[in-house]
Scaffold this motif. Structure first.
Motif, PDB file in Angstrom:
ATOM      1  N   TYR A 184       2.686   2.035  -3.568  1.00  0.00           N
ATOM      2  CA  TYR A 184       1.880   1.844  -4.675  1.00  0.00           C
ATOM      3  C   TYR A 184       1.162   3.628  -4.283  1.00  0.00           C
ATOM      4  N   CYS A 185       0.546   4.340  -3.433  1.00  0.00           N
ATOM      5  CA  CYS A 185       0.528   5.257  -3.321  1.00  0.00           C
ATOM      6  C   CYS A 185       2.238   6.238  -3.469  1.00  0.00           C
ATOM      7  N   VAL A 217       1.836   7.256  -7.110  1.00  0.00           N
ATOM      8  CA  VAL A 217       0.938   7.730  -7.354  1.00  0.00           C
ATOM      9  C   VAL A 217       1.193   9.109  -6.555  1.00  0.00           C
ATOM     10  N   TYR A 273      -6.868  11.403  -1.648  1.00  0.00           N
ATOM     11  CA  TYR A 273      -7.681  10.137  -1.421  1.00  0.00           C
ATOM     12  C   TYR A 273      -6.676   8.910  -0.987  1.00  0.00           C
ATOM     13  N   GLU A 274      -6.520   8.468  -1.939  1.00  0.00           N
ATOM     14  CA  GLU A 274      -4.750   7.402  -1.446  1.00  0.00           C
ATOM     15  C   GLU A 274      -4.670   7.408  -0.558  1.00  0.00           C
ATOM     16  N   SER A 275      -4.211   8.828   0.160  1.00  0.00           N
ATOM     17  CA  SER A 275      -2.887   8.545   1.483  1.00  0.00           C
ATOM     18  C   SER A 275      -4.155   8.551   2.848  1.00  0.00           C
ATOM     19  N   ALA A 297       0.879  -0.998   0.349  1.00  0.00           N
ATOM     20  CA  ALA A 297      -0.262   0.160   0.103  1.00  0.00           C
ATOM     21  C   ALA A 297       0.817   1.807  -0.253  1.00  0.00           C
ATOM     22  N   LEU A 311      -6.128   6.449   2.479  1.00  0.00           N
ATOM     23  CA  LEU A 311      -6.359   4.792   2.480  1.00  0.00           C
ATOM     24  C   LEU A 311      -5.543   4.215   3.163  1.00  0.00           C
ATOM     25  N   ALA A 314      -2.974  12.693  -4.856  1.00  0.00           N
ATOM     26  CA  ALA A 314      -2.749  11.870  -3.642  1.00  0.00           C
ATOM     27  C   ALA A 314      -3.526  11.615  -2.058  1.00  0.00           C
TER      28      ALA A 314
END
Length: 386
Positions: free
Chosen positions: A305-306, A309, A318-320, A302, A322, A316
């Motif tokens: 992945y971020c 991004v 939203y991704e951060s 994870a 998550l 990021a």
């Protein structure tokens, strides 16, 4: 990404060797207390990192850093986090790491020369003053009570802040304050000025942040216009510039701490005898170790992945969110299981896992409580704002 290039593997090994040879031997150094390492110990750690060419690697080259990518940080910061002193040694600890990123992007040239370069070199530390006691700002920054009022060529700041990491000993502070029109702005100030008051240090559960967590009071603190960070009224926007990358670097560092706890527990389970066989051969313990491995892998994937991004120059946010929730809850499970495997010894400072346990609990709260991140994720999902 989990398959690393030869360059990334080399970087990983370099930081791993540095932590093993230069940092872990200082973990029992008496120059630290419940509020973190002393300035003397911090400077010794910085000196060692400087000799290895690892000091403040995330900063821009212009400011004296190495301008590492987010993926490079993901790999190296995990290794640095294997010791609670590692992030301090590399000068990648909170809050300076996030403040360096923010100042690199938003500060003007004069501010960079005056403050940022000195933070990057390790000469001084900084703090970020946003959180306030009730009824002020916490998870909801719009509740800011600290005010900034224009008076000639200065802004007059009044307010109360608490849980300000690194406040004790910081030479410069970034202050979030509410303007008369209801917007928010950021201000830079030296801390040795009239009106900037460190009331006390709070006795916190953790002890891994230099300077601990302080309570600040501003009484007619006068800040010249030239010390406004960025533009007036854009404080909330700048907070997001700081928080997404800083949120992810927390995940990187804590992953290293969780791996350390798991390694200690695994070694113990491999050698400790119980009921006629190794502790780890008991299914209940073996399953906990297996679950640890799965949580560590999930968290690492994870984080990588971020990082990619962010390296693609996307916000990021939203991704951060998550990854912050995935990481903070995953690493907590790993550390908690490690305590259980170690048994009574993990309840005392005889084991490094006891310190890791106390230090790590706050991760589900700071940089946005996990519940707030879940609320944000759900809102974006329902509004298709991803």
């Amino acid at each position: 990404m989990i398959t690393l290039s030869s360059e990334l593997l080399s970087l990983q090994q370099k930081v791993r060797d540095f932590i093993q040879q230069e940092v872990i031997p200082l973990e029992k150094d008496p120059r630290q207390d419940s509020h973190g390492p002393s300035e003397e110990l911090r400077q010794e750690l910085l000196s060692r990192a400087r000799k290895w060419g690892l000091l403040t690697p995330h900063a821009s080259q212009e400011m004296g850093g190495l301008a590492w990518s987010h993926l490079e940080k993901a790999i190296a910061f995990e290794e640095a986090g294997y010791s609670a002193l590692g992030p301090i040694a590399l000068n990648i600890h909170a809050p300076d790491e996030g403040n360096i990123h923010l100042l690199d992007i938003v500060a003007n040239d004069e501010q960079k020369q005056r403050w940022l370069k000195r933070i990057v070199s390790g000469e001084i530390r900084s703090c970020f003053a946003m959180t306030e006691p009730t009824p002020g700002a916490g998870s909801d920054p719009s509740m800011l009570q600290t005010t900034a009022v224009l008076d000639g060529n200065d802004y007059i700041i009044n307010g109360h802040k608490w849980l300000i990491t690194g406040a004790d000993g910081a030479a410069v502070a970034i202050i979030m304050a509410k303007m008369e029109d209801g917007t928010a702005s950021m201000f830079l100030t030296d801390t040795d000025v009239d009106g900037f008051i460190l009331e006390r240090n709070m006795n916190a559960m953790d002890s891994c942040f230099t300077g601990g967590h302080g309570v600040l009071r501003f009484e007619n603190l006068r800040i010249p216009k030239e010390n406004v960070l960025g533009e007036i009224g854009k404080g909330f926007q700048y907070a997001q510039v700081r928080l997404a990358p800083a949120r992810l670097t927390h995940c990187m560092r804590w992953l290293g701490q969780a791996r350390r706890a798991h390694d200690v527990a695994t070694e113990y389970a491999r050698n400790r005898q119980s009921f006629g066989k190794r502790l780890g051969d008991h299914q209940g313990v073996g399953f906990m170790l297996a679950d640890n491995e799965m949580d560590l892998l999930t968290t690492r994937l994870a984080v990588h992945y971020c990082a990619q991004v962010l390296d693609a120059e996307q916000k990021a946010n939203y991704e951060s969110s998550l990854v912050k929730v995935i990481s903070s809850e995953g690493i907590w499970r790993v550390i908690d299981r490690s305590v259980q495997i170690l048994g009574g010894q993990a309840m005392t400072d005889e084991s490094i896992v006891c310190k890791i346990f106390k230090d790590a609990r706050g991760f589900r709260i700071y940089d946005g409580a996990n519940e707030v991140h879940r609320m944000s994720i759900a809102r974006k999902l329902l509004g298709k704002q991803i």
